[in-house]
Design an enzyme around this catalytic site. Structure first.
Site, mmCIF file in Angstrom:
data_model
loop_
_atom_site.group_PDB
_atom_site.id
_atom_site.type_symbol
_atom_site.label_atom_id
_atom_site.label_comp_id
_atom_site.label_asym_id
_atom_site.label_seq_id
_atom_site.Cartn_x
_atom_site.Cartn_y
_atom_site.Cartn_z
ATOM 1 N N HIS A 109 0.851 -1.193 0.000
ATOM 2 C CA HIS A 109 0.000 0.000 0.000
ATOM 3 C C HIS A 109 0.887 1.242 0.000
ATOM 4 C CE1 HIS A 109 -3.798 -1.993 1.857
ATOM 5 N NE2 HIS A 109 -2.922 -2.958 1.650
ATOM 6 N N TYR A 154 -6.168 -7.395 -1.458
ATOM 7 C CA TYR A 154 -6.317 -6.241 -2.342
ATOM 8 C C TYR A 154 -5.695 -6.523 -3.702
ATOM 9 C CZ TYR A 154 -1.617 -5.421 -0.369
ATOM 10 O OH TYR A 154 -0.325 -5.563 0.057
#
Length: 382
Positions: free
Chosen positions: A47, A215
């Site tokens: 991220h 994700y």
């Protein structure tokens, strides 16, 4: 053998690569030494929050990363058994408006390759395992395992949790095993099409003692990645990781929601990594040596900010050296620690506690942070 007026960075991971680019852009002579024999697409997902994207803007790669990565509209937290939502943290357009940049999830290797492309050609040296450091009044002498010797005015240790530079500063000490492991797997996007299930862009499935974070790692949504946190009483394997299996995953997440079971079923290969960390260090620098990233504040990955803190370190250290000049590196290091330690330690503590965004909270203190908007606090001790 006079002064080289050079900065040596040991370690070309995400933090070291950021430091190299930012320092070179600021006009410093920098060489970076990496023990790996070559660059490769290592790792899996990562991220990059708006706090880091604003640094990438300075580096000139924000737009490329925006195009490369996935842009989740929310960070969802859901109960691992029932699937009930525990939190819905807005990202997407909200992040761009409120925090000043995008929130991106991406493959770590793709990000690293992009960062490496911004470093001045000829200044990254692979296959350089640091053997010894010798600090003199005017330089540091670095000797590598291949016999090469080089000199630098300061040395930045960006060499991870097992940092040779940290060992030089504080002595040998193994990192602490946290009692948890992380399973990691990449799933092809087309594998998910056979399920009549909702695979959200960025979601963390929780129960009391374990979780699974999932994700996309590309804007094309052709890679879906998961990383877990699961109790494991004693790490009894050699090396950084070992192979795991779907059977082990089924056992670890027995009773979890059908979406999680589908992810496990779609897993072609999975690895298992010990989660290690260290207690906060008493110092980040001494003499001509200074640490950044996991070398000085390693943390569990549960906030998805470990690499981000290393990149923030790189940007702040560059600011401080610009403020003082390389000749006054001692003051620069004092400024650096004064302006980084509180924030990095807070992130380290919250990350290790594994509470981040489990409930509906305001993440602005992390994502809204603008390193370049901070007024430098004095590093002079009272």
């Amino acid at each position: 053998m006079g002064s080289t007026q050079k900065i040596a960075i040991v370690g070309a991971g995400l933090g070291g690569a950021a430091a190299a680019t930012l320092l070179q852009q600021a006009g410093f002579q920098v060489d970076i030494y990496e023990q790996a024999p070559e660059f490769s697409r290592l790792g899996a997902g990562i991220h990059m929050g708006p706090n880091i994207m604003k640094i990438f803007r300075r580096m000139g790669i924000e737009q490329q990363l925006d195009q490369m990565g996935s842009h989740p509209d929310h960070w969802f937290s859901r109960d691992g058994i029932s699937g009930d939502y525990l939190s819905r943290i807005p990202l997407g357009d909200f992040a761009r408006k409120e925090y000043g940049a995008s929130y991106v999830t991406v493959h770590r290797g793709d990000l690293h390759e992009l960062q490496m492309s911004t470093i001045k050609p000829g200044t990254v040296h692979f296959n350089k395992r640091l053997e010894t450091l010798e600090e003199t009044d005017s330089q540091v002498r670095l000797t590598f395992s291949d016999g090469e010797v080089t000199y630098a005015d300061i040395v930045i240790g960006a060499d991870g949790i097992n940092s040779k530079i940290r060992e030089e500063l504080l002595g040998p000490e193994k990192p602490l095993y946290s009692g948890w492991v992380a399973h990691r797997a990449l799933i092809r996007g087309d594998q998910l099409a056979k399920y009549d299930l909702k695979f959200e862009d960025c979601i963390k499935w929780w129960t009391e003692d374990r979780h699974m974070m999932v994700y996309y790692t590309t804007g094309k949504r052709d890679e879906y990645y998961y990383v877990t946190g699961v109790p494991h009483p004693e790490w009894d394997f050699q090396g950084a990781f070992v192979d795991s299996s779907r059977e082990e995953m089924y056992d670890a997440f027995q009773g979890y929601h059908p979406t999680v079971q589908a992810l496990i079923e779609s897993t072609e290969s999975v690895t298992k990594w010990p989660l290690r960390n260290r207690n906060p260090l008493p110092l980040w620098s001494r003499g001509r040596l200074v640490l950044l990233g996991d070398a000085c504040h390693p943390m569990k990955p549960h906030m998805a900010q470990g690499a981000g803190m290393a990149i923030e370190d790189a940007a702040m250290l560059t600011r401080c050296l610009q403020e003082t000049g390389l000749s006054d590196y001692r003051t620069a290091f004092e400024l650096y620690e004064a302006n980084r330690k509180e924030r990095a330690s807070r992130v380290q503590s919250v990350s290790n506690a594994n509470t981040w965004l489990r409930t509906q909270e305001d993440p602005a203190w992390v994502y809204g942070y603008d390193l370049y908007g901070q007024v430098l606090k004095s590093g002079v001790a009272a």
